[in-house]
Enzyme design. Sequence first.
Site, PDB file in Angstrom:
ATOM      1  N   ASP A  35       0.852  -1.187   0.000  1.00 47.63           N
ATOM      2  CA  ASP A  35       0.000   0.000   0.000  1.00 47.63           C
ATOM      3  C   ASP A  35       0.890   1.240   0.000  1.00 47.63           C
ATOM      4  OD1 ASP A  35      -3.219   0.537   0.975  1.00 47.63           O
ATOM      5  OD2 ASP A  35      -1.810   2.213   1.094  1.00 47.63           O
ATOM      6  N   ILE A  36       0.502   2.247  -0.774  1.00 50.78           N
ATOM      7  CA  ILE A  36       1.305   3.458  -0.918  1.00 50.78           C
ATOM      8  C   ILE A  36       1.284   4.309   0.358  1.00 50.78           C
ATOM      9  CG2 ILE A  36      -0.467   5.042  -1.833  1.00 50.78           C
ATOM     10  CD1 ILE A  36       1.576   5.716  -4.083  1.00 50.78           C
ATOM     11  N   VAL A 106     -11.093   2.674  -3.832  1.00 54.01           N
ATOM     12  CA  VAL A 106     -10.718   2.159  -5.156  1.00 54.01           C
ATOM     13  C   VAL A 106     -11.703   1.042  -5.538  1.00 54.01           C
ATOM     14  CG1 VAL A 106      -8.901   1.130  -6.556  1.00 54.01           C
ATOM     15  CG2 VAL A 106      -8.289   2.709  -4.704  1.00 54.01           C
ATOM     16  N   HIS A 110     -10.064  -5.436  -3.391  1.00 53.22           N
ATOM     17  CA  HIS A 110      -8.742  -5.600  -2.772  1.00 53.22           C
ATOM     18  C   HIS A 110      -8.920  -5.996  -1.328  1.00 53.22           C
ATOM     19  CE1 HIS A 110      -9.997  -1.378  -2.573  1.00 53.22           C
ATOM     20  NE2 HIS A 110      -9.375  -1.276  -1.413  1.00 53.22           N
ATOM     21  N   HIS A 112      -6.903  -5.744   2.200  1.00 56.21           N
ATOM     22  CA  HIS A 112      -5.776  -5.169   2.926  1.00 56.21           C
ATOM     23  C   HIS A 112      -5.278  -6.244   3.890  1.00 56.21           C
ATOM     24  CE1 HIS A 112      -6.790  -0.784   2.145  1.00 56.21           C
ATOM     25  NE2 HIS A 112      -7.972  -1.333   1.917  1.00 56.21           N
TER      26      HIS A 112
HETATM   27  P1  AMP Z   1      -9.835   1.388   0.116  1.00 58.49           P
HETATM   28  O1  AMP Z   1     -10.176   2.631   0.867  1.00 58.49           O
HETATM   29  O2  AMP Z   1     -10.152   0.138   0.862  1.00 58.49           O
HETATM   30  O3  AMP Z   1     -10.433   1.403  -1.271  1.00 58.49           O
HETATM   31  O4  AMP Z   1      -8.259   1.358  -0.005  1.00 58.49           O
HETATM   32  C1  AMP Z   1      -7.542   1.828  -1.093  1.00 58.49           C
HETATM   33  C2  AMP Z   1      -6.084   1.733  -0.717  1.00 58.49           C
HETATM   34  O5  AMP Z   1      -5.310   1.880  -1.880  1.00 58.49           O
HETATM   35  C3  AMP Z   1      -5.605   2.816   0.271  1.00 58.49           C
HETATM   36  O6  AMP Z   1      -5.079   2.178   1.437  1.00 58.49           O
HETATM   37  C4  AMP Z   1      -4.517   3.566  -0.509  1.00 58.49           C
HETATM   38  O7  AMP Z   1      -3.439   3.970   0.304  1.00 58.49           O
HETATM   39  C5  AMP Z   1      -4.119   2.526  -1.536  1.00 58.49           C
HETATM   40  N1  AMP Z   1      -3.565   3.060  -2.768  1.00 58.49           N
HETATM   41  C6  AMP Z   1      -4.060   4.045  -3.545  1.00 58.49           C
HETATM   42  N2  AMP Z   1      -3.286   4.237  -4.623  1.00 58.49           N
HETATM   43  C7  AMP Z   1      -2.274   3.342  -4.536  1.00 58.49           C
HETATM   44  C8  AMP Z   1      -1.144   3.036  -5.339  1.00 58.49           C
HETATM   45  N3  AMP Z   1      -0.891   3.695  -6.478  1.00 58.49           N
HETATM   46  N4  AMP Z   1      -0.307   2.048  -4.939  1.00 58.49           N
HETATM   47  C9  AMP Z   1      -0.545   1.374  -3.796  1.00 58.49           C
HETATM   48  N5  AMP Z   1      -1.594   1.616  -2.995  1.00 58.49           N
HETATM   49  C10 AMP Z   1      -2.448   2.584  -3.350  1.00 58.49           C
END
Ligand code: AMP
Length: 125
Positions: A35-36, A106, A110, A112
Amino acid sequence: MAYEYDPQNIFAKILRGEIPNTTVMETEHCLAFRDIAPAAPEHILVIPKGAYVNFDHFGAEASDAELVDFSRTVAKIAREIGVAPAAGGSGYRLISNTGSHGVQDVPHLHIHLLGGRRLGRMIEA
Ligand code: AMP
């Protein structure tokens, strides 16, 4: 109601190689990357390569091979990064946010995988 998938979401772009990622594991049907904005010392996102919006979409429409690969990949990562109790670790948490109440940012399924410290209470607000 049919599931609508937005092919311009950021994880779709990662899968197409349009933006970089820190890959932890790649299998036939899944990609796992860091995760970024990590919320714990270990914060890995595991996504299917297929175009699934969320877990109920995936559970309803994914093939058996995709479902099995996804579960096995999550389990394998937990062991390999050393958080799985069976690997001598202290445990981890899996979260899959869905929709507005789940606070999903997103719209590509996914999970986490969080670990590396005691994570506190399950739900903050
Ligand atoms: P969610 O709120 O469950 O949809 O989580 C989306 C996750 O994606 C968040 O924890 C972000 O930090 C992560 N995220 C967004 N863009 C990226 C990226 N380019 N690379 C890795 N993680 C990302």
